[in-house]
Motif scaffolding. Structure first.
Motif, PDB file in Angstrom:
ATOM      1  N   ILE A 198       0.871  -1.167   0.000  1.00  0.00           N
ATOM      2  CA  ILE A 198       0.000   0.000   0.000  1.00  0.00           C
ATOM      3  C   ILE A 198       0.916   1.227   0.000  1.00  0.00           C
ATOM      4  CG2 ILE A 198      -1.786   1.306   1.213  1.00  0.00           C
ATOM      5  CD1 ILE A 198      -2.828  -1.392   0.388  1.00  0.00           C
ATOM      6  N   LEU A 199       0.749   2.065  -0.997  1.00  0.00           N
ATOM      7  CA  LEU A 199       1.546   3.282  -1.113  1.00  0.00           C
ATOM      8  C   LEU A 199       0.620   4.495  -1.083  1.00  0.00           C
ATOM      9  CD1 LEU A 199       3.967   2.211  -4.000  1.00  0.00           C
ATOM     10  CD2 LEU A 199       4.303   1.968  -1.529  1.00  0.00           C
ATOM     11  N   HIS A 200       1.215   5.647  -0.843  1.00  0.00           N
ATOM     12  CA  HIS A 200       0.445   6.899  -0.799  1.00  0.00           C
ATOM     13  C   HIS A 200       1.111   7.894  -1.741  1.00  0.00           C
ATOM     14  CE1 HIS A 200      -1.392  10.287   1.904  1.00  0.00           C
ATOM     15  NE2 HIS A 200      -2.028  10.163   0.761  1.00  0.00           N
ATOM     16  N   ASP A 201       0.349   8.354  -2.701  1.00  0.00           N
ATOM     17  CA  ASP A 201       0.803   9.392  -3.625  1.00  0.00           C
ATOM     18  C   ASP A 201       0.321  10.713  -3.052  1.00  0.00           C
ATOM     19  OD1 ASP A 201       1.348  11.150  -5.654  1.00  0.00           O
ATOM     20  OD2 ASP A 201       0.318  10.011  -7.210  1.00  0.00           O
ATOM     21  N   LEU A 202       1.202  11.406  -2.371  1.00  0.00           N
ATOM     22  CA  LEU A 202       0.823  12.606  -1.621  1.00  0.00           C
ATOM     23  C   LEU A 202       0.275  13.722  -2.492  1.00  0.00           C
ATOM     24  CD1 LEU A 202       3.888  12.628   0.778  1.00  0.00           C
ATOM     25  CD2 LEU A 202       1.567  11.854   1.298  1.00  0.00           C
ATOM     26  N   LYS A 203       0.651  13.748  -3.754  1.00  0.00           N
ATOM     27  CA  LYS A 203       0.217  14.831  -4.645  1.00  0.00           C
ATOM     28  C   LYS A 203      -0.645  14.332  -5.801  1.00  0.00           C
ATOM     29  CE  LYS A 203       4.211  17.526  -3.421  1.00  0.00           C
ATOM     30  NZ  LYS A 203       5.489  18.037  -3.806  1.00  0.00           N
ATOM     31  N   SER A 204      -1.068  13.080  -5.741  1.00  0.00           N
ATOM     32  CA  SER A 204      -1.896  12.476  -6.800  1.00  0.00           C
ATOM     33  C   SER A 204      -1.263  12.583  -8.177  1.00  0.00           C
ATOM     34  CB  SER A 204      -3.304  13.088  -6.804  1.00  0.00           C
ATOM     35  OG  SER A 204      -3.947  12.828  -5.583  1.00  0.00           O
ATOM     36  N   GLU A 205       0.070  12.546  -8.238  1.00  0.00           N
ATOM     37  CA  GLU A 205       0.766  12.637  -9.517  1.00  0.00           C
ATOM     38  C   GLU A 205       0.504  11.430 -10.406  1.00  0.00           C
ATOM     39  OE1 GLU A 205       4.843  13.378  -8.559  1.00  0.00           O
ATOM     40  OE2 GLU A 205       4.404  15.339  -7.688  1.00  0.00           O
ATOM     41  N   ILE A 206       0.194  10.288  -9.801  1.00  0.00           N
ATOM     42  CA  ILE A 206      -0.076   9.084 -10.587  1.00  0.00           C
ATOM     43  C   ILE A 206      -1.309   9.288 -11.470  1.00  0.00           C
ATOM     44  CG2 ILE A 206      -1.524   7.839  -8.919  1.00  0.00           C
ATOM     45  CD1 ILE A 206       0.217   5.329  -9.711  1.00  0.00           C
ATOM     46  N   MET A 207      -2.220  10.150 -11.016  1.00  0.00           N
ATOM     47  CA  MET A 207      -3.425  10.430 -11.804  1.00  0.00           C
ATOM     48  C   MET A 207      -3.050  11.001 -13.174  1.00  0.00           C
ATOM     49  SD  MET A 207      -6.137   9.682  -9.916  1.00  0.00           S
ATOM     50  CE  MET A 207      -7.501  10.662 -10.478  1.00  0.00           C
ATOM     51  N   ASN A 208      -2.068  11.884 -13.211  1.00  0.00           N
ATOM     52  CA  ASN A 208      -1.630  12.472 -14.479  1.00  0.00           C
ATOM     53  C   ASN A 208      -0.779  11.498 -15.272  1.00  0.00           C
ATOM     54  OD1 ASN A 208      -2.907  14.924 -14.046  1.00  0.00           O
ATOM     55  ND2 ASN A 208      -1.168  15.754 -12.933  1.00  0.00           N
ATOM     56  N   GLY A 209       0.205  10.897 -14.610  1.00  0.00           N
ATOM     57  CA  GLY A 209       1.125  10.010 -15.321  1.00  0.00           C
ATOM     58  C   GLY A 209       0.434   8.825 -15.970  1.00  0.00           C
ATOM     59  N   TYR A 210      -0.568   8.276 -15.291  1.00  0.00           N
ATOM     60  CA  TYR A 210      -1.300   7.123 -15.810  1.00  0.00           C
ATOM     61  C   TYR A 210      -2.627   7.519 -16.443  1.00  0.00           C
ATOM     62  CZ  TYR A 210       2.044   3.763 -14.092  1.00  0.00           C
ATOM     63  OH  TYR A 210       3.191   3.029 -13.911  1.00  0.00           O
ATOM     64  N   GLN A 211      -2.875   8.823 -16.504  1.00  0.00           N
ATOM     65  CA  GLN A 211      -4.095   9.363 -17.118  1.00  0.00           C
ATOM     66  C   GLN A 211      -5.353   8.719 -16.528  1.00  0.00           C
ATOM     67  OE1 GLN A 211      -3.434   9.058 -21.341  1.00  0.00           O
ATOM     68  NE2 GLN A 211      -1.471  10.068 -21.172  1.00  0.00           N
ATOM     69  N   VAL A 212      -5.363   8.605 -15.213  1.00  0.00           N
ATOM     70  CA  VAL A 212      -6.492   8.025 -14.499  1.00  0.00           C
ATOM     71  C   VAL A 212      -7.636   9.028 -14.501  1.00  0.00           C
ATOM     72  CG1 VAL A 212      -7.283   7.182 -12.249  1.00  0.00           C
ATOM     73  CG2 VAL A 212      -4.996   6.585 -13.080  1.00  0.00           C
ATOM     74  N   ARG A 213      -8.792   8.584 -14.898  1.00  0.00           N
ATOM     75  CA  ARG A 213      -9.954   9.468 -14.975  1.00  0.00           C
ATOM     76  C   ARG A 213     -10.944   9.208 -13.846  1.00  0.00           C
ATOM     77  NH1 ARG A 213      -6.659  11.880 -17.046  1.00  0.00           N
ATOM     78  NH2 ARG A 213      -6.322  12.088 -19.247  1.00  0.00           N
ATOM     79  N   GLY A 214     -10.747   8.160 -13.096  1.00  0.00           N
ATOM     80  CA  GLY A 214     -11.606   7.830 -11.970  1.00  0.00           C
ATOM     81  C   GLY A 214     -11.004   6.672 -11.211  1.00  0.00           C
ATOM     82  N   VAL A 215     -11.389   6.526  -9.973  1.00  0.00           N
ATOM     83  CA  VAL A 215     -10.879   5.424  -9.166  1.00  0.00           C
ATOM     84  C   VAL A 215     -12.025   4.497  -8.796  1.00  0.00           C
ATOM     85  CG1 VAL A 215      -8.864   6.626  -8.260  1.00  0.00           C
ATOM     86  CG2 VAL A 215     -11.031   6.825  -7.046  1.00  0.00           C
ATOM     87  N   PRO A 216     -11.725   3.219  -8.662  1.00  0.00           N
ATOM     88  CA  PRO A 216     -10.409   2.623  -8.861  1.00  0.00           C
ATOM     89  C   PRO A 216     -10.123   2.369 -10.344  1.00  0.00           C
ATOM     90  CG  PRO A 216     -11.969   0.916  -8.253  1.00  0.00           C
ATOM     91  CD  PRO A 216     -12.720   2.231  -8.225  1.00  0.00           C
ATOM     92  N   GLN A 217      -8.858   2.465 -10.664  1.00  0.00           N
ATOM     93  CA  GLN A 217      -8.384   2.048 -11.977  1.00  0.00           C
ATOM     94  C   GLN A 217      -7.142   1.209 -11.749  1.00  0.00           C
ATOM     95  OE1 GLN A 217      -8.057   5.019 -15.037  1.00  0.00           O
ATOM     96  NE2 GLN A 217      -7.316   3.535 -16.535  1.00  0.00           N
ATOM     97  N   THR A 218      -7.053   0.111 -12.481  1.00  0.00           N
ATOM     98  CA  THR A 218      -5.983  -0.853 -12.271  1.00  0.00           C
ATOM     99  C   THR A 218      -5.288  -1.156 -13.583  1.00  0.00           C
ATOM    100  OG1 THR A 218      -7.284  -1.819 -10.476  1.00  0.00           O
ATOM    101  CG2 THR A 218      -5.452  -3.131 -11.304  1.00  0.00           C
ATOM    102  N   PHE A 219      -3.977  -1.310 -13.490  1.00  0.00           N
ATOM    103  CA  PHE A 219      -3.132  -1.606 -14.641  1.00  0.00           C
ATOM    104  C   PHE A 219      -2.403  -2.914 -14.371  1.00  0.00           C
ATOM    105  CE2 PHE A 219      -3.691   2.872 -14.066  1.00  0.00           C
ATOM    106  CZ  PHE A 219      -3.976   3.349 -15.339  1.00  0.00           C
ATOM    107  N   LEU A 220      -2.531  -3.867 -15.272  1.00  0.00           N
ATOM    108  CA  LEU A 220      -1.766  -5.107 -15.179  1.00  0.00           C
ATOM    109  C   LEU A 220      -0.512  -4.910 -16.018  1.00  0.00           C
ATOM    110  CD1 LEU A 220      -1.494  -7.976 -14.138  1.00  0.00           C
ATOM    111  CD2 LEU A 220      -2.804  -8.750 -16.135  1.00  0.00           C
ATOM    112  N   ILE A 221       0.644  -4.987 -15.346  1.00  0.00           N
ATOM    113  CA  ILE A 221       1.924  -4.658 -15.966  1.00  0.00           C
ATOM    114  C   ILE A 221       2.809  -5.902 -15.973  1.00  0.00           C
ATOM    115  CG2 ILE A 221       3.948  -3.154 -15.802  1.00  0.00           C
ATOM    116  CD1 ILE A 221       2.103  -1.204 -14.186  1.00  0.00           C
ATOM    117  N   SER A 222       3.394  -6.196 -17.112  1.00  0.00           N
ATOM    118  CA  SER A 222       4.270  -7.366 -17.233  1.00  0.00           C
ATOM    119  C   SER A 222       5.580  -7.139 -16.486  1.00  0.00           C
ATOM    120  CB  SER A 222       4.558  -7.657 -18.708  1.00  0.00           C
ATOM    121  OG  SER A 222       5.358  -6.634 -19.253  1.00  0.00           O
ATOM    122  N   ALA A 223       6.342  -8.211 -16.336  1.00  0.00           N
ATOM    123  CA  ALA A 223       7.618  -8.144 -15.620  1.00  0.00           C
ATOM    124  C   ALA A 223       8.596  -7.177 -16.278  1.00  0.00           C
ATOM    125  CB  ALA A 223       8.234  -9.542 -15.534  1.00  0.00           C
ATOM    126  N   ASP A 224       8.457  -6.956 -17.585  1.00  0.00           N
ATOM    127  CA  ASP A 224       9.360  -6.026 -18.259  1.00  0.00           C
ATOM    128  C   ASP A 224       8.782  -4.614 -18.373  1.00  0.00           C
ATOM    129  OD1 ASP A 224       7.491  -6.686 -20.155  1.00  0.00           O
ATOM    130  OD2 ASP A 224       8.927  -7.254 -21.693  1.00  0.00           O
TER     131      ASP A 224
END
Length: 171
Positions: A113-139
């Motif tokens: 569990i992490l905390h993004d203090l400034k919600s920067e992940i919203m911009n970087g991942y272009q999240v438009r609403g929560v929850p949003q989940t990304f399945l990311i490969s090992a690479d």
């Protein structure tokens, strides 16, 4: 005509400064969030490179997040020994760390569990609403994106297994 040209130039400059679109097949954008430890420790997506990651963006005030988290924990329990990392990044306002800890305890969450203090992940991942989940490969490639879902469902388990079993660099 001059006004239209100026607007077009402004649009092109703004568009050139946007991050690349986040979609299946794109590389996972960098982010920085902190652990709930005292003192907090910074974590980035690079800290998980080499492991498949289910990256979830959520908040304590989000009812769909509350509904989804138990299935995410069941998925993690089923696949953690095979290398799956689940990373849930809260976008709650700074100062709400105790609420995040309470949420994690209430739902018996054992993944990161992490905390993004400034919600920067919203911009970087272009999240438009929560929850949003990304399945990311090992690479580091985003294999799929999801809004609220039952992560313990057969379809999602099969999706995770494909990512777990895929050799690095495979589609």
């Amino acid at each position: 005509m001059a006004a239209a040209s100026a607007l077009y130039v402004a649009y092109r400059v703004a568009a050139a400064n946007l991050p690349p679109p986040v979609h299946s097949g794109a590389m996972a954008p960098p982010f920085v969030a902190v652990t709930l430890d005292t003192p907090p420790k910074p974590r980035t997506i690079a800290d998980y490179h080499g492991s498949p990651v289910l990256l979830n963006v959520w908040a304590t005030w989000c009812d769909p997040c509350r509904e989804e988290m138990p299935s995410m924990q069941r998925l993690y329990d089923a696949y953690k020994d095979r290398g799956l990392r689940v990373v849930a990044v809260s976008i709650d306002d700074e100062g709400n760390e105790s609420l995040i800890r309470e949420f994690a305890a209430e739902h018996h969450l054992t993944f990161d569990i992490l905390h993004d203090l400034k919600s920067e992940i919203m911009n970087g991942y272009q999240v438009r609403g929560v929850p949003q989940t990304f399945l990311i490969s090992a690479d580091g490639e985003i294999r799929s994106t999801h809004f609220v879902t039952d992560w313990a469902s057969d379809a999602n388990r099969k999706l995770v297994e494909r990512v777990l079993l895929a050799p690095k660099g495979a589609p």
